[in-house]
Design a protein around this motif. Structure first.
Motif, mmCIF file in Angstrom:
data_model
loop_
_atom_site.group_PDB
_atom_site.id
_atom_site.type_symbol
_atom_site.label_atom_id
_atom_site.label_comp_id
_atom_site.label_asym_id
_atom_site.label_seq_id
_atom_site.Cartn_x
_atom_site.Cartn_y
_atom_site.Cartn_z
ATOM 1 N N SER A 1 -5.552 3.544 -7.099
ATOM 2 C CA SER A 1 -5.784 4.417 -6.305
ATOM 3 C C SER A 1 -7.062 5.061 -6.043
ATOM 4 O O SER A 1 -7.948 4.842 -6.913
ATOM 5 C CB SER A 1 -4.545 5.479 -6.769
ATOM 6 O OG SER A 1 -5.388 6.195 -7.747
ATOM 7 N N LEU A 2 -7.187 5.746 -4.782
ATOM 8 C CA LEU A 2 -8.602 6.282 -4.460
ATOM 9 C C LEU A 2 -8.245 7.781 -3.810
ATOM 10 O O LEU A 2 -6.901 7.899 -3.601
ATOM 11 C CB LEU A 2 -9.042 5.446 -3.403
ATOM 12 C CG LEU A 2 -9.410 3.910 -3.648
ATOM 13 C CD1 LEU A 2 -9.992 3.372 -2.447
ATOM 14 C CD2 LEU A 2 -10.658 4.296 -4.621
ATOM 15 N N LEU B 1 -4.438 3.440 6.208
ATOM 16 C CA LEU B 1 -6.008 2.859 6.353
ATOM 17 C C LEU B 1 -6.344 1.847 5.428
ATOM 18 O O LEU B 1 -7.350 1.124 5.417
ATOM 19 C CB LEU B 1 -6.806 3.976 5.853
ATOM 20 C CG LEU B 1 -6.839 5.275 6.732
ATOM 21 C CD1 LEU B 1 -7.782 6.417 6.094
ATOM 22 C CD2 LEU B 1 -7.320 5.125 8.165
ATOM 23 N N GLY B 2 -5.295 1.484 4.569
ATOM 24 C CA GLY B 2 -5.328 0.432 3.802
ATOM 25 C C GLY B 2 -4.708 -1.049 4.306
ATOM 26 O O GLY B 2 -4.263 -1.121 5.296
ATOM 27 N N HIS B 3 -4.527 -1.934 3.361
ATOM 28 C CA HIS B 3 -3.762 -3.119 3.733
ATOM 29 C C HIS B 3 -2.635 -3.531 2.448
ATOM 30 O O HIS B 3 -2.936 -3.207 1.244
ATOM 31 C CB HIS B 3 -5.012 -4.357 3.821
ATOM 32 C CG HIS B 3 -5.926 -4.345 4.527
ATOM 33 N ND1 HIS B 3 -7.104 -3.593 4.472
ATOM 34 C CD2 HIS B 3 -5.928 -4.734 5.972
ATOM 35 C CE1 HIS B 3 -7.845 -3.804 5.462
ATOM 36 N NE2 HIS B 3 -7.013 -4.133 6.490
ATOM 37 N N ASP B 4 -1.826 -4.290 3.081
ATOM 38 C CA ASP B 4 -0.813 -4.733 1.827
ATOM 39 C C ASP B 4 -1.566 -6.148 1.602
ATOM 40 O O ASP B 4 -2.548 -6.733 2.521
ATOM 41 C CB ASP B 4 0.487 -5.179 2.551
ATOM 42 C CG ASP B 4 1.092 -3.972 2.785
ATOM 43 O OD1 ASP B 4 1.137 -2.826 2.300
ATOM 44 O OD2 ASP B 4 2.001 -3.987 3.971
ATOM 45 N N ALA C 1 -3.229 4.231 -2.063
ATOM 46 C CA ALA C 1 -2.976 3.686 -3.514
ATOM 47 C C ALA C 1 -2.134 2.643 -3.122
ATOM 48 O O ALA C 1 -1.802 2.188 -2.120
ATOM 49 C CB ALA C 1 -2.136 4.758 -4.236
ATOM 50 N N VAL C 2 -1.934 1.984 -4.410
ATOM 51 C CA VAL C 2 -1.066 0.643 -4.431
ATOM 52 C C VAL C 2 0.149 0.968 -5.038
ATOM 53 O O VAL C 2 0.293 1.705 -6.051
ATOM 54 C CB VAL C 2 -1.879 -0.627 -5.447
ATOM 55 C CG1 VAL C 2 -0.745 -1.537 -5.671
ATOM 56 C CG2 VAL C 2 -3.003 -0.976 -4.593
ATOM 57 N N ARG D 1 0.731 -1.190 0.026
ATOM 58 C CA ARG D 1 0.146 -0.145 0.156
ATOM 59 C C ARG D 1 0.857 1.247 -0.034
ATOM 60 O O ARG D 1 2.162 1.053 0.410
ATOM 61 C CB ARG D 1 -0.952 0.013 1.304
ATOM 62 C CG ARG D 1 -0.128 -0.215 2.623
ATOM 63 C CD ARG D 1 -1.064 -0.438 3.765
ATOM 64 N NE ARG D 1 -0.336 -0.667 4.952
ATOM 65 C CZ ARG D 1 -0.720 -1.026 6.151
ATOM 66 N NH1 ARG D 1 -1.958 -1.031 6.262
ATOM 67 N NH2 ARG D 1 0.220 -1.413 7.179
ATOM 68 N N GLY D 2 0.508 2.266 -0.456
ATOM 69 C CA GLY D 2 1.005 3.668 -0.448
ATOM 70 C C GLY D 2 0.120 4.607 -0.365
ATOM 71 O O GLY D 2 -1.255 4.401 -0.289
#
Length: 241
Positions: free
Chosen positions: A220-221, A89-92, A227-228, A82-83
């Motif tokens: 990405s959002l 707030l995200g996940h790998d 983002a990824v 994640r980036g």
């Protein structure tokens, strides 16, 4: 007088007859008895005019054996990081290919294999643990990630396959590996460990790829706040028998 002339004519004819007669040929020698001919090889059968003579057929050589990749023992695991500013707030994620199929030709030092994108798995708990990833996502989050990956990122409907062609030079050298993904081919030198025993070959290795090298825009959002990362971390084990 007539008697005298007749006598002279007779003498003249006798002389001419004696001169024109050819001498008799000498007696011929007896014909030699033919000797018994030596045994000879049977005479070759004559070929009809225009017939071609075929050279002896060369001994057939058996094709070099191929090894077949065993999907049950093979795995390609991809770690997606994640980036962005809101990365916390995200996940790998851990994406895996378990349906790899193809062949290995040891005599030619090459391999060709492929797998389908729509058969990828996402975030298998044992694989996440092995990769050191924490906090297992929920089932809904995993399904959402898989849907976004296949439709919005990889365009799996249009490019369903990932194909790989690998060749090895001298032992110990990296594999020259051509990967075709998303309709784009890239060639990389990938270090590997190759072991062969009792007709089974095992190849292990790792490589980092960039999605953008294959024309892929990382997901990405919120304008990239979540983002990824572009870079993907691949580890693989391929077993052929």
């Amino acid at each position: 007088m007539n008697i005298k002339i007749s006598l002279q004519v007779m003498l003249l004819c006798s002389s001419l007859a004696a001169c024109s007669q050819l001498p008799a040929p000498p007696p011929s020698a007896p014909a030699p008895v033919p000797s018994q001919p030596a045994a000879t090889a049977p005479a070759a059968v004559a070929k009809p005019a225009g017939a071609s003579v075929k050279p002896p057929a060369a001994a057939a050589t058996a094709p070099a054996p191929l090894l077949h990749i065993d999907p049950a023992q093979s795995l390609i695991a991809v770690t997606v990081r994640r980036g962005g500013m809101l990365a916390r707030l995200g996940h790998d994620h851990l994406v895996a290919a378990r349906t790899v199929s193809g062949t290995v030709a040891p005599a030619q030092n090459r391999a060709d294999f492929q797998f389908r994108l729509d058969q990828l798995t996402v975030d298998e708990a044992p694989l996440r643990t092995a990769a050191g990833l924490e906090k297992q996502p929920s089932a809904d989050a995993i399904e959402g990630t898989r849907t976004n990956m296949l439709t919005k990122v990889l365009d799996a409907g249009r490019y369903p396959l990932v194909a790989v062609h690998a060749e090895r030079g001298a032992p110990g050298q990296p594999l020259q590996t051509t990967i075709t993904l998303h309709g784009v081919s890239r060639t990389l030198a990938i270090p590997v460990d190759i072991r062969a025993n009792a007709g089974i070959m095992t190849v292990t290795g790792a490589v980092n790829l960039k999605q953008s090298d294959f024309g892929i825009v990382p997901f990405s959002l919120m304008g990239g706040a979540l983002a990824v990362q572009d870079q993907l971390e691949l580890k693989f084990t391929l077993v052929a028998r």
